[in-house]
Design a protein around this motif. Structure first.
Motif: not given
Lengths: 140, 140
Positions: B87-94, B131-140
């Motif tokens: 849930x946390x991973x998804x929350x961050x992505x959302x 804006x490339x500052x919001x870097x992030x990984x894939x949504x698993x």
DNA sequence: GCTTGCTCCTCTAGTGGCTAGAGGATGTAG
DNA sequence: CTACATCCTCTAGCCACTAGAGGAGCAAGC
């Protein structure tokens, strides 16, 4: 304003090298200048476009929608009314998506909160997004 | 709690008939019961899942991510910690997506406002999302 | 100056997530 | 009882990449 290779462009924008070439191939982005050695050379402005495309794709916009947005960017003065209409359509879609994502966020947050209190949270992510009341059309 | 045909399910959920069958085929949804005539029969609960999937897909979530969310829904009590992590991973992505969409919304709104005042708005949708500052990984 | 290794080039083929269509059975309305 | 929609399965195509083959170019160390 230094120009960079496709590899550096990929690293800077977050778009993979083959994908950058693919975008060029389908005409989403113009073919960049080449050096004598036939290698592509990218400007800072080009990198911004790449990053923009990346984010827009991640947010679920289709290539055609992105094409429209890029054109909106490039020719804002030609037919203000047309640009306005396009912007409005996209705005409505964007707002709808924000609403859906906020509902999903709240539900995920609720689950995490419940979990942290040691009690089992009943998961209702489905109800959160299953609401068919927000009907809508395709994003052009 | 009346059960419905695949056609009605499609109309109710907004997911097309072949897509429903496709989801069944890849195991994203369980095979529903069939009537004597071999036709699929869908329950109200199934319809909610369909609508959920539809919205999640529109928001750019991958099938695997949706699979995870559906499992989260179905087994919230088994390993609360695991569910919490997911849930946390998804929350961050959302939340990241909400931020991006809000920036895009504001920019579109600005363009529309400028247009309505009769003056040509300089379009900066690219800057908005580039804006490339919001870097992030894939949504698993 | 030459090898090692990275990056680049083009081209073709494969993947994920649908979407369309053929060909045929079944259900429903007039 | 005919006409037409809806269902079935199966195969093929499409969009947006993604991976890999095969080969050239360049930079750094020996």
């Amino acid at each position: 304003m230094r120009e960079v290779s496709i590899g550096e462009a990929a690293r800077a924008s977050g778009v993979k090298v083959p994908t950058i070439r693919y975008y060029e191939q389908i005409g989403l982005l113009p073919a960049p200048v080449r050096r004598d050695n036939n290698r592509r050379l990218y400007t800072a402005a080009y990198l911004k476009r790449l990053a923009f495309i990346r984010h827009a794709r991640e947010l679920g916009f289709e290539i055609d929608a992105i094409r429209t947005l890029l054109e909106l960017q490039d020719h804002p003065q030609q037919s203000c009314a047309a640009a306005d209409a396009t912007a409005r359509v996209h705005l409505a879609e964007v707002e709808r998506r924000i609403g859906s994502l906020q509902a999903l966020r709240d539900e995920l947050q609720r689950m995490i909160d419940g979990c942290s209190h040691g009690k089992v949270a009943e998961c209702r992510v489905i109800e959160t997004l299953a609401d068919t009341s927000h009907r809508h059309g395709r994003l052009v």
